[in-house]
Write a protein that holds these residues in place. Structure first.
Motif, mmCIF file in Angstrom:
data_model
loop_
_atom_site.group_PDB
_atom_site.id
_atom_site.type_symbol
_atom_site.label_atom_id
_atom_site.label_comp_id
_atom_site.label_asym_id
_atom_site.label_seq_id
_atom_site.Cartn_x
_atom_site.Cartn_y
_atom_site.Cartn_z
ATOM 1 N N ASP A 207 41.411 37.833 36.052
ATOM 2 C CA ASP A 207 42.298 37.059 36.930
ATOM 3 C C ASP A 207 41.624 36.090 38.076
ATOM 4 O O ASP A 207 40.901 36.594 39.054
ATOM 5 N N GLU A 208 42.167 35.070 38.283
ATOM 6 C CA GLU A 208 41.855 34.089 39.425
ATOM 7 C C GLU A 208 42.761 34.642 40.442
ATOM 8 O O GLU A 208 43.739 34.965 40.198
ATOM 9 N N LEU A 209 42.289 34.753 41.570
ATOM 10 C CA LEU A 209 42.986 35.196 42.762
ATOM 11 C C LEU A 209 43.009 34.166 43.911
ATOM 12 O O LEU A 209 42.154 33.543 44.268
ATOM 13 N N GLY A 239 37.850 32.500 41.534
ATOM 14 C CA GLY A 239 37.989 33.011 40.382
ATOM 15 C C GLY A 239 37.010 33.957 39.855
ATOM 16 O O GLY A 239 35.860 34.181 40.736
ATOM 17 N N PRO A 240 36.929 34.651 38.700
ATOM 18 C CA PRO A 240 36.005 35.715 38.318
ATOM 19 C C PRO A 240 34.656 35.275 38.629
ATOM 20 O O PRO A 240 34.360 34.086 37.851
ATOM 21 N N ILE A 261 45.856 39.730 48.024
ATOM 22 C CA ILE A 261 45.380 39.105 46.964
ATOM 23 C C ILE A 261 46.433 39.104 45.736
ATOM 24 O O ILE A 261 47.279 39.925 45.523
ATOM 25 N N SER A 262 46.617 38.045 45.193
ATOM 26 C CA SER A 262 47.554 37.653 44.285
ATOM 27 C C SER A 262 47.052 36.686 43.172
ATOM 28 O O SER A 262 46.234 35.865 43.389
ATOM 29 N N PRO A 263 47.394 36.957 42.062
ATOM 30 C CA PRO A 263 46.906 36.096 40.822
ATOM 31 C C PRO A 263 47.347 34.534 40.778
ATOM 32 O O PRO A 263 48.382 34.270 41.384
ATOM 33 N N PHE A 264 46.333 33.865 40.163
ATOM 34 C CA PHE A 264 47.024 32.285 40.035
ATOM 35 C C PHE A 264 47.056 32.267 38.382
ATOM 36 O O PHE A 264 46.042 32.665 37.642
#
Ligand code: C2O
Length: 533
Positions: A207-209, A239-240, A261-264
């Motif tokens: 997950d990108e965050l 990103g990771p 933190i939340s995903p994109f």
């Protein structure tokens, strides 16, 4: 320069999150794992001892490993895994590098629970090129599965389909306050008036965050251990595999502020859409203050990611010049995509795969670097097809044939040659942003765009002056990114999407950089304890 010795003991550890306890694979029993501290040009020696029943390796993500590819870590690329009961000593020098990086396991999905920070301070007496922070804090993001992570990735082997998404995101090991789970979440304690350097690391698998702190702006000063021109933002996009250093000024008197933190995800690909929470808390704040809240960006906030990425520039100062290659010896074009191949043993008779230039990389059973060094034939071929047709509509409708070719193909370049890779994300199926990582080098992102790369027009607007320098770069959904690097590090260097699910599916390939003629231009001999396959 100093020598720093570390002991990494790989052990199982019962760990409780989300009201459930399970054994996880850890370094020294910690999640996240221990931090490595050193200074620029120091030597780091880490003895890794494997006390678990899995094969393990450790990768020092972003450490250049000049001539020491044996210590880079990706399993079957630069080394055979460290088998249960065995140990291996990683020995490398942080030549010309300072900033924040991360280490992580580089085999199967063990990096889910085996990762930690690498903090490289400038040489003694050398200041940061930004105002000196009063304190430094490490902030690591990860993903947590309630199930055993190795069982999750094995779902792919059995079904050919995407493994389950994670059950939580974590901040320094905490998913945030979880009701009824006696988890309080992580708290960042600050003193009013002080400045903090946040060393932010995304160690998530897939997950990108977005990262935000209510009521506070952040000043980005460095990404992937390369200084940037400072800029202010209320949201960090990471990103990771990426790292971001940002200054935080604690400019309130007291109070408690939400951190999120939340995903994109800007397409319909399934992703863990949960927000993880932590708190920023000022010293002297009463016991139960109201929390100042912040909104999280919408999951598909492409405009926020684009704005963040467009703000990134190399510092390019006299002391830290951006050494962008101006002439190009190898001009390469890579498409990265997802496809479908037949699979006799899979439940549906087919499996999802991923590829670079339509080649799904097949892992060898002998490490590539050994095969190269000892001239062992039959392990790989060096016929990686580096130039598919352009122009071509890579972002149009899916073709009827989604099959890819299998191969263990490398791309060979001579020592010190310059390489440009235009990485084209296709939107044929499962369009997605790909954070793509190159081992052994930093590269410059000289250009990017949406849609199809146009070789006659797009290079005219490349930034060859102060492009951002990194080791992991986002290739936008249905768009492209152009990178340049100088192949001044002999060895075999992995290039792959850092979304672990895509790596598993085959979105990976290695560069082979030949030795040069000069005295310090060839790979050093392998260490005596190099693991055997
Ligand atoms: Cu951080 Cu090849 O990985």
């Amino acid at each position: 320069s100093k020598i720093h010795h570390y002991k990494f003991s790989v052990v199982m550890k019962n760990t409780t999150k989300l009201c459930q306890t399970k054994p996880i694979v850890t370094v020294n029993g910690k999640f996240p794992g221990p931090t490595l501290y050193a200074r620029e040009d120091d030597i780091v020696i880490v003895r890794v001892t494997n006390h678990v029943s899995y094969n393990v390796t450790i990768h020092w993500h972003g450490v250049r490993q000049l001539r020491t590819g044996w210590s880079d870590g990706p399993a079957y690329v630069t080394q055979c895994p460290i088998q249960p009961g065995q140990d291996y000593i990683y020995n490398f020098t942080l030549t010309g590098q300072r900033g924040t990086l991360l280490w992580h396991a580089h085999i199967s999905w063990l990096r889910a629970t085996m990762h930690g920070a690498i903090v490289i301070l400038p040489k003694r007496g050398v200041p940061y090129p930004f105002p000196k922070p009063d304190k430094e804090k490490i902030i690591i993001f990860a993903e947590w599965w309630k199930a055993d992570v190795e069982a999750v990735v094995n779902q792919y082997t059995q079904t050919g389909m995407a493994p389950n998404i994670s059950d939580a995101h974590t901040i320094n090991g905490h998913p945030g306050p979880v009701p009824n789970c006696s988890s309080k979440g992580y708290t960042l304690h600050v003193d009013s008036g002080k400045t903090y350097l946040l060393r932010i690391i995304n160690a998530a698998l897939n997950d990108e965050l977005f990262f935000k702190i209510a009521g506070h702006n952040l000043t980005v000063v460095e990404v992937d251990a390369s200084y940037t021109k400072p800029f202010q933002t209320d949201t960090i996009f990471i990103g990771p595999g990426q790292t971001t250093n940002a200054l935080l000024t604690a400019d309130k008197d007291t109070g408690k502020y939400l951190i999120t933190i939340s995903p994109f995800m800007d397409t319909t690909v399934a992703v863990n859409n949960l927000t993880a929470f932590a708190f920023l808390r000022y010293k002297g704040t009463p016991a139960f203050p109201p929390t100042t809240l912040t909104s999280t960006p919408p999951i598909n906030a492409t405009a926020i990611t684009t704005k963040f990425i467009n703000s990134l520039r190399s510092l390019n100062s006299e002391q830290y010049p951006a050494k962008v290659p101006i002439t190009i010896d190898h001009s390469l074009f890579f498409t990265i995509a997802v496809g479908v191949n037949p699979c006799a043993t899979c439940a549906n008779g087919s499996r999802v795969v991923a590829d670079v230039n339509n080649v799904t990389f097949i892992m060898p059973t002998t490490a590539l670097l050994q095969a190269h060094y000892y001239n062992i034939s039959g392990v790989f071929t060096d016929d990686f097809p580096a130039n598919p047709p352009i122009p071509f509509n890579y972002t149009g409708n899916p073709p009827s044939n989604l099959a890819t070719n299998n191969g263990t193909k490398l791309y060979r370049v001579s020592y010190n040659s310059t390489v440009q890779v235009v990485i084209q994300g296709t939107s044929l199926i499962a369009p997605e942003n790909h954070p793509t990582h190159l081992h052994g080098f930093n590269f410059f992102q000289v250009g990017k765009g949406v849609g199809n790369f146009d070789p006659t027009k797009d290079p005219k607007s490349f930034n060859l002056v102060d492009p951002v320098e990194r080791n992991t770069i986002g290739v936008p959904t249905g768009g492209w990114t152009a990178i340049r690097f100088r192949a001044d590090n002999p060895g075999v260097w992995f290039f792959h999407c850092h979304l672990e699910v895509h790596t598993t599916w085959g979105l990976k390939m290695p560069f082979l950089v030949e030795n040069g003629e000069g005295p310090n231009e060839s790979i050093l001999p392998p260490p005596k304890d190099l693991p055997k396959c």
